[in-house]
Design a protein around this motif. Structure first.
Motif, mmCIF file in Angstrom:
data_model
loop_
_atom_site.group_PDB
_atom_site.id
_atom_site.type_symbol
_atom_site.label_atom_id
_atom_site.label_comp_id
_atom_site.label_asym_id
_atom_site.label_seq_id
_atom_site.Cartn_x
_atom_site.Cartn_y
_atom_site.Cartn_z
ATOM 1 N N UNK A 1 0.819 -1.192 -0.143
ATOM 2 C CA UNK A 1 0.084 0.040 0.039
ATOM 3 C C UNK A 1 0.812 1.320 -0.033
ATOM 4 N N UNK A 2 2.305 1.148 0.356
ATOM 5 C CA UNK A 2 3.015 2.328 0.336
ATOM 6 C C UNK A 2 3.117 3.104 -0.792
ATOM 7 N N UNK A 3 2.657 4.274 -0.815
ATOM 8 C CA UNK A 3 2.837 5.129 -1.999
ATOM 9 C C UNK A 3 1.344 4.911 -2.942
ATOM 10 N N UNK A 4 0.566 4.004 -2.400
ATOM 11 C CA UNK A 4 -0.626 3.854 -3.094
ATOM 12 C C UNK A 4 -1.918 4.504 -2.633
ATOM 13 N N UNK A 5 -1.673 5.362 -1.564
ATOM 14 C CA UNK A 5 -2.838 5.874 -0.838
ATOM 15 C C UNK A 5 -3.519 7.053 -1.609
ATOM 16 N N UNK A 6 -4.026 6.754 -2.665
ATOM 17 C CA UNK A 6 -4.802 7.653 -3.618
ATOM 18 C C UNK A 6 -5.637 8.458 -2.937
ATOM 19 N N UNK A 7 -6.514 7.726 -1.964
ATOM 20 C CA UNK A 7 -7.596 8.070 -1.350
ATOM 21 C C UNK A 7 -7.293 9.445 -0.476
ATOM 22 N N UNK A 8 -6.285 9.745 -0.329
ATOM 23 C CA UNK A 8 -5.885 10.910 0.286
ATOM 24 C C UNK A 8 -5.983 12.192 -0.386
ATOM 25 N N UNK A 9 -6.295 12.222 -1.841
ATOM 26 C CA UNK A 9 -6.284 13.020 -2.739
ATOM 27 C C UNK A 9 -7.752 13.562 -2.551
ATOM 28 N N UNK A 10 -8.721 12.793 -2.130
ATOM 29 C CA UNK A 10 -10.135 13.243 -1.784
ATOM 30 C C UNK A 10 -10.344 13.682 -0.362
ATOM 31 N N UNK A 11 -9.271 13.881 0.488
ATOM 32 C CA UNK A 11 -9.440 14.315 1.895
ATOM 33 C C UNK A 11 -10.235 15.664 1.882
#
Length: 207
Positions: A36-46
């Protein structure tokens, strides 16, 4: 905890989050922790989630300052349990960082998006969160479990709620402010007919 109305997916969510997430899962369908490292694309929707939830943690029902409160994207169904939901807007809940660490990967707590009204109540003046005595099983047990699991009645949270109500009793700010930043407290004051400052101040022992 109070019911939270789910909000529509942002128009650019698919492009901003889901597409790269799905590409990753197609290559690694069962990710390990390191994957999951560097695959936390959900942060873009914070920021979208923060605004959609009116800046309120859906579990503690309290305002999260964006700059100092550490808002985060919570996967209601943990990505370790169901990776397919890791990049889905409907699985995201706004959470404060402390609550996020408490919730962890627990899956049996009640989802605030599908919470029956008045399931949780606040006892005045103790400020303890309790299940509504009119609840039937199995909902009552799930409410009790959620309170215990999320530590909603730990001393610091209990005192924090009390501090906010005392400020209202002292007229440091208005009911509208309470409603905007501490909606669970405001809701319970309204439900229990305690909006009048003098009435709740007497109960809270505020002079």
């Amino acid at each position: 905890m109070i019911p939270i109305k789910p909000q529509p997916e942002p128009d650019d969510f698919d492009k901003k989050v889901r597409k790269e997430g799905k590409d990753f899962l197609n290559k690694v369908p069962n990710p390990k922790t390191k994957d999951w490292k560097n695959r936390d694309y959900w942060r873009r929707s914070l920021r979208d989630l923060y605004d959609a939830c009116n800046h309120i943690c859906v579990y503690s029902a309290q305002w999260i300052p964006y700059d100092t409160g550490s808002p985060a994207v919570d996967h209601f169904i943990p990505k370790t349990v169901n990776p397919e939901l890791a990049y889905e807007w409907d699985n995201f809940r706004l959470i404060c960082s402390k609550m996020n660490s408490i919730k962890g990967i627990k899956t049996e707590i009640i989802d605030p998006f599908f919470l029956p009204a008045d399931s949780f109540i606040i006892d005045f003046p103790s400020m303890l969160i309790k299940p509504n005595p009119n609840l039937l099983e199995p909902l009552k047990s799930r409410v009790v479990y959620t309170i215990e699991c999320l530590k909603l009645n730990e001393e610091m949270r209990q005192l924090g709620r009390s501090d906010q109500l005392i400020k209202y009793c002292k007229k440091d700010y208005s009911f509208d402010h309470l409603k905007e930043n501490y909606p669970f407290i405001a809701y319970e004051l309204e439900r229990q007919g305690l909006i009048e400052v003098d009435k709740i101040a007497k109960i809270m022992g505020v002079r």
